[in-house]
Design a protein around this motif. Structure first.
Motif: not given
Ligand code: IMP
Ligand code: MG
Length: 184
Positions: A103-129
């Motif tokens: 579960i990514i814990v973020e303070d604030i989502i503005d444009s969402g670009l930081t989160l989009q990057y993080l999501r892609r980056n962490l998904l590539a590491r093979g989490p179950a969810s």
């Protein structure tokens, strides 16, 4: 002498957008929701430094399940005030994400670009969810669906400080989330 007090008489402090009491109530709700959703699992909370550290501390304690915590720090290239979408990892995670319920814990989502990057980056590491828990969502700033599973509050476009959120490293220790009325 330090001329800028981080206290209640600071003229840069604007109106309260989300009060300490509202935050406490909502964090308890989010914690209960996550406890139910992850009933048979041990979620790994990934806090995005530095802004999420206060929220992360309260959220983790509101979850009535075993949790593990890790942190990463990112910085965006380009203009200082607006996220460019090009993100650099300043501090990476210590833990392996393979097979984990993250579960990514973020303070604030503005444009969402930081989160989009993080999501892609962490998904590539093979989490179950992989899910996201953001305390604040700035209304109308995001393009496309960010798939936010847990959101604390949707707030108007004004820049805010407090409860982890800063201006030049100040104000993270305010208990309320407020607008910022100081020099930009
Ligand atoms: P995004 O990539 O545009 O979604 O930017 C998100 C990041 O910008 C957050 O994690 C914050 O660190 C920072 N940020 C965005 N809005 C604010 C604000 O109102 N106050 C303080 N930091 C903010
Ligand atoms: Mg910040």
């Amino acid at each position: 002498m330090d001329p800028a007090p981080s206290s209640s008489d600071d003229p840069a402090l604007g109106e309260v957008v989300v009060s300490e009491a509202d935050i406490a109530r909502r964090v308890a709700e989010l914690g209960a929701e996550i406890s139910t959703d992850y009933a048979a699992r041990t979620p790994l909370l990934v806090g995005v430094l530095k802004g999420a550290f206060v929220f992360m501390a309260d959220l983790a304690r509101a979850i009535d399940r075993p949790v593990e915590c890790d942190f990463m720090a990112v910085s965006s290239y380009g203009a200082a005030t607006k996220t460019s979408g090009v993100v650099r990892i300043v501090k990476d995670l210590d833990l392996d994400l393979t097979g984990r319920d993250v579960i990514i814990v973020e303070d604030i989502i503005d444009s969402g670009l930081t989160l989009q990057y993080l999501r892609r980056n962490l998904l590539a590491r093979g989490p179950a969810s992989l899910e996201v828990c953001a305390l604040l969502l700035r209304e109308g700033q995001q393009r496309g669906d960010l798939g936010l599973r847990y959101v604390g509050f949707s707030i108007p476009p004004d820049f805010v400080i407090g409860y982890g959120l800063d201006v030049a490293e100040r104000y993270r220790n305010l208990a309320d989330v407020r607008t910022y009325e100081g020099a930009p």
